[in-house]
Scaffold this motif. Structure first.
Motif, PDB file in Angstrom:
ATOM      1  N   GLN A 114      -4.699  19.141 -33.244  1.00 41.91           N
ATOM      2  CA  GLN A 114      -4.308  18.266 -34.346  1.00 41.91           C
ATOM      3  C   GLN A 114      -5.495  17.508 -34.933  1.00 41.91           C
ATOM      4  N   GLY A 115      -5.222  16.789 -36.001  1.00 40.08           N
ATOM      5  CA  GLY A 115      -6.294  16.030 -36.654  1.00 40.08           C
ATOM      6  C   GLY A 115      -6.033  14.540 -36.621  1.00 40.08           C
ATOM      7  N   ASN A 116      -5.468  14.064 -35.503  1.00 47.06           N
ATOM      8  CA  ASN A 116      -5.094  12.655 -35.426  1.00 47.06           C
ATOM      9  C   ASN A 116      -6.145  11.883 -34.629  1.00 47.06           C
ATOM     10  N   PRO A 117      -6.901  10.976 -35.262  1.00 47.86           N
ATOM     11  CA  PRO A 117      -7.956  10.259 -34.529  1.00 47.86           C
ATOM     12  C   PRO A 117      -7.407   9.625 -33.251  1.00 47.86           C
ATOM     13  N   ASP A 118      -8.164   9.744 -32.149  1.00 42.31           N
ATOM     14  CA  ASP A 118      -7.644   9.293 -30.849  1.00 42.31           C
ATOM     15  C   ASP A 118      -8.101   7.896 -30.468  1.00 42.31           C
ATOM     16  N   LEU A 119      -9.003   7.294 -31.249  1.00 41.89           N
ATOM     17  CA  LEU A 119      -9.532   5.978 -30.862  1.00 41.89           C
ATOM     18  C   LEU A 119      -8.927   4.886 -31.745  1.00 41.89           C
ATOM     19  N   PRO A 120      -8.949   3.625 -31.255  1.00 44.94           N
ATOM     20  CA  PRO A 120      -8.262   2.571 -32.011  1.00 44.94           C
ATOM     21  C   PRO A 120      -9.040   2.076 -33.231  1.00 44.94           C
ATOM     22  N   THR A 121      -8.324   1.423 -34.127  1.00 46.43           N
ATOM     23  CA  THR A 121      -8.916   0.772 -35.298  1.00 46.43           C
ATOM     24  C   THR A 121      -9.807  -0.379 -34.814  1.00 46.43           C
ATOM     25  N   PRO A 122     -10.988  -0.583 -35.432  1.00 40.90           N
ATOM     26  CA  PRO A 122     -11.843  -1.710 -35.015  1.00 40.90           C
ATOM     27  C   PRO A 122     -11.086  -3.043 -35.045  1.00 40.90           C
ATOM     28  N   GLU A 123     -11.442  -3.883 -34.077  1.00 40.54           N
ATOM     29  CA  GLU A 123     -10.694  -5.122 -33.834  1.00 40.54           C
ATOM     30  C   GLU A 123     -10.635  -6.060 -35.040  1.00 40.54           C
ATOM     31  N   HIS A 124     -11.767  -6.183 -35.774  1.00 38.38           N
ATOM     32  CA  HIS A 124     -11.772  -7.141 -36.888  1.00 38.38           C
ATOM     33  C   HIS A 124     -10.773  -6.738 -37.973  1.00 38.38           C
ATOM     34  N   ILE A 125     -10.506  -5.445 -38.071  1.00 38.59           N
ATOM     35  CA  ILE A 125      -9.547  -4.989 -39.096  1.00 38.59           C
ATOM     36  C   ILE A 125      -8.120  -5.313 -38.633  1.00 38.59           C
ATOM     37  N   VAL A 126      -7.879  -5.098 -37.338  1.00 39.27           N
ATOM     38  CA  VAL A 126      -6.548  -5.401 -36.787  1.00 39.27           C
ATOM     39  C   VAL A 126      -6.272  -6.901 -36.890  1.00 39.27           C
ATOM     40  N   ALA A 165      -0.650  -7.049 -46.565  1.00 38.22           N
ATOM     41  CA  ALA A 165      -1.474  -7.255 -45.364  1.00 38.22           C
ATOM     42  C   ALA A 165      -2.338  -6.028 -45.084  1.00 38.22           C
ATOM     43  N   VAL A 166      -1.827  -4.852 -45.395  1.00 37.69           N
ATOM     44  CA  VAL A 166      -2.634  -3.628 -45.239  1.00 37.69           C
ATOM     45  C   VAL A 166      -3.777  -3.648 -46.264  1.00 37.69           C
ATOM     46  N   GLN A 167      -3.485  -4.150 -47.452  1.00 40.51           N
ATOM     47  CA  GLN A 167      -4.543  -4.234 -48.463  1.00 40.51           C
ATOM     48  C   GLN A 167      -5.637  -5.209 -48.019  1.00 40.51           C
ATOM     49  N   GLU A 168      -5.224  -6.347 -47.409  1.00 41.55           N
ATOM     50  CA  GLU A 168      -6.238  -7.297 -46.917  1.00 41.55           C
ATOM     51  C   GLU A 168      -7.086  -6.651 -45.823  1.00 41.55           C
ATOM     52  N   ALA A 169      -6.420  -5.947 -44.910  1.00 38.13           N
ATOM     53  CA  ALA A 169      -7.155  -5.296 -43.815  1.00 38.13           C
ATOM     54  C   ALA A 169      -8.104  -4.234 -44.373  1.00 38.13           C
ATOM     55  N   ALA A 170      -7.649  -3.529 -45.412  1.00 36.82           N
ATOM     56  CA  ALA A 170      -8.509  -2.513 -46.041  1.00 36.82           C
ATOM     57  C   ALA A 170      -9.738  -3.188 -46.644  1.00 36.82           C
ATOM     58  N   GLU A 171      -9.535  -4.363 -47.243  1.00 35.84           N
ATOM     59  CA  GLU A 171     -10.681  -5.086 -47.810  1.00 35.84           C
ATOM     60  C   GLU A 171     -11.706  -5.383 -46.703  1.00 35.84           C
ATOM     61  N   SER A 172     -11.202  -5.840 -45.534  1.00 36.10           N
ATOM     62  CA  SER A 172     -12.121  -6.118 -44.419  1.00 36.10           C
ATOM     63  C   SER A 172     -12.868  -4.861 -44.014  1.00 36.10           C
ATOM     64  N   ALA A 173     -12.130  -3.758 -43.871  1.00 36.71           N
ATOM     65  CA  ALA A 173     -12.758  -2.504 -43.443  1.00 36.71           C
ATOM     66  C   ALA A 173     -13.881  -2.123 -44.404  1.00 36.71           C
ATOM     67  N   LEU A 174     -13.602  -2.247 -45.707  1.00 39.88           N
ATOM     68  CA  LEU A 174     -14.544  -1.752 -46.712  1.00 39.88           C
ATOM     69  C   LEU A 174     -15.744  -2.659 -46.913  1.00 39.88           C
ATOM     70  N   THR A 175     -15.539  -3.965 -46.721  1.00 39.86           N
ATOM     71  CA  THR A 175     -16.628  -4.882 -47.081  1.00 39.86           C
ATOM     72  C   THR A 175     -17.381  -5.426 -45.876  1.00 39.86           C
ATOM     73  N   GLU A 176     -16.775  -5.406 -44.688  1.00 29.13           N
ATOM     74  CA  GLU A 176     -17.487  -5.928 -43.524  1.00 29.13           C
ATOM     75  C   GLU A 176     -18.330  -4.817 -42.900  1.00 29.13           C
ATOM     76  N   SER A 177     -18.780  -5.026 -41.673  1.00 29.36           N
ATOM     77  CA  SER A 177     -19.766  -4.130 -41.069  1.00 29.36           C
ATOM     78  C   SER A 177     -19.319  -2.653 -41.034  1.00 29.36           C
ATOM     79  N   TYR A 178     -20.299  -1.770 -41.289  1.00 27.68           N
ATOM     80  CA  TYR A 178     -20.057  -0.323 -41.246  1.00 27.68           C
ATOM     81  C   TYR A 178     -20.472   0.240 -39.884  1.00 27.68           C
TER      82      TYR A 178
END
Ligand SMILES: Cc1ncc(COP(=O)(O)O)c(C=O)c1O
Length: 390
Positions: A40-52, A277-290
């Motif tokens: 399958q193509g389902n990522p096995d690791l968790p979302t980074p903590e700051h996004i959660v 809330a998903v949009q806010e989390a997406a903002e964090s993902a996109l603008t904070e650390s890569y």
């Protein structure tokens, strides 16, 4: 019970090839077998903590309990534009050149419905991600396959597209780093695509789902980094793979304003936008650390190295993918992609995806996901070695 007939449009949808495989796997797991699922193509690791944690806080904000604006919050489109500027040096207007999506899949299925009339041609990679077929089918358009062959580094040979098909084509789907072959594309390839698209007035749709995953020091290039790319198409980006957010359903389309407008128009009729809330989390993902995305790509690279080495030691002569989290391995002589996948499942409890499920040119290969840790990959290799079939 009365049975209502499905519409022709639903009946005409392509068969979901991998649904059959996944129910076979579920049966094995339910029967207590220790299955290593690399199919399958389902990522096995968790979302980074700051996004959660941003999602957790945002879930408490009553503003996010209301309907979001139809086209999403301004800040999330600005974040997508800032992400493209930071990561790829590409300038985007957040209002006219970014459309928020319920994951990349939604945009990919919507696009043929936005731009094609019944009977128009859509150029589709073979092998390729099967959801392209679904969108083409719903638009009642016609697929013309572009074979991706090993001798061409799994890039389509545009000179093989007939003049007639090229003239009738409205859209061309591309995807690098590639699912299922693990190939990557360079700037010169995109330049060639743009010249072709310009000549025949075709909209390029570059699916950049694995944009953050490149190996051997190669950073995947964005289609939008090429000159005149925006004039000739769009790129679909998703947070699913870059940030392990597959379950969150968030992505965006970027590029040509007329295409973005069409997508937004269709989406206005299909749904209101994503949970705030998903949009806010997406903002964090996109603008904070890569950093987390780079670290994740390194994890996949280590897994790839382990897999290629261990499978070769087990006797299966395979070569390394250059990007994405998939490897595309040739099946040994005497097998089809399905018969080989069946043997691996039945005799070794290892699941791989038969190449034929991705199109006719996928025959002779299987797709193997890098979505298990290195110990499980080594365990899979040891089970393969015990089969004595190589
Ligand atoms: C090539 C490709 N494109 C698009 C997607 C869709 O991803 P999502 O809908 O999670 O954004 C996937 C998911 O597996 C994929 O492999």
């Amino acid at each position: 019970m009365k049975k209502f007939e499905q519409s022709d449009r639903l009946n005409d949808l392509p068969e979901q090839f991998f649904a059959k495989l996944s129910s076979k796997v579920m049966e094995k797991v339910a029967a207590g077998h220790d299955i290593i699922n690399l199919g399958q193509g389902n990522p096995d690791l968790p979302t980074p903590e700051h996004i959660v944690s941003r999602l957790q806080q945002a879930a408490e904000n009553p503003v996010n309990h209301k309907y979001s604006p139809f086209r999403g919050m301004q800040y999330v489109r600005e974040a997508a534009a800032a992400f493209y500027k930071r990561e790829y040096g590409v300038e985007l207007d957040p209002d006219s050149e970014v459309a928020l999506l319920f994951g990349g899949k939604a945009g990919l299925v919507e696009l043929p419905q936005c731009l094609c009339n019944p009977g128009d041609v859509v150029l589709v990679p073979d092998p390729g991600y099967p959801d392209y077929w679904s969108g083409v089918s719903l638009a009642e358009a016609e697929m013309v396959m572009m074979p991706l062959l090993e001798e061409n580094q799994f890039l389509p040979d545009l000179t093989n597209i007939s003049e007639e098909d090229a003239k009738r084509a409205k859209l061309m789907f591309l995807n690098y780093p590639n699912n299922p072959t693990g190939a990557i594309a360079d700037q010169a390839f995109f330049d060639e695509v743009i010249a072709f698209a310009e000549k025949y007035d075709i909209c390029v749709v570059h699916d950049f789902a694995y944009g953050s995953i490149g190996f051997d020091g190669q950073r995947p290039v964005s289609y939008l980094q090429a000159e005149r790319s925006k004039e000739n198409g769009v790129e679909i980006y998703t947070l699913s793979k870059t940030f392990n957010m597959a379950g969150w359903r968030v992505g965006f389309a970027v590029g040509n304003p007329s295409v973005i407008k069409a997508l937004n128009l269709l989406q206005d009729h299909l749904h209101v936008s994503l949970f705030g809330a998903v949009q806010e989390a997406a903002e964090s993902a996109l603008t904070e650390s890569y950093e987390s995305a780079l670290a994740l790509s390194d994890i996949y690279e280590r897994r790839r190295n382990t897999m290629v080495e261990a499978f070769n030691e087990a006797g299966w002569k395979v070569s390394a993918p250059k990007g994405s989290f998939f490897a595309w391995f040739k099946v040994p002589d005497g097998y089809t992609s399905e018969s080989f996948s069946d043997i691996l499942l039945e005799k070794a409890g290892v699941v791989v995806a038969p190449g034929i499920g991705f199109g006719e040119s996928g025959e002779g290969y299987v797709r193997v996901g890098l979505l298990a840790d290195e110990d499980r990959i080594k365990e899979a290799a040891s089970r393969l070695s015990n089969l004595h079939i190589f």
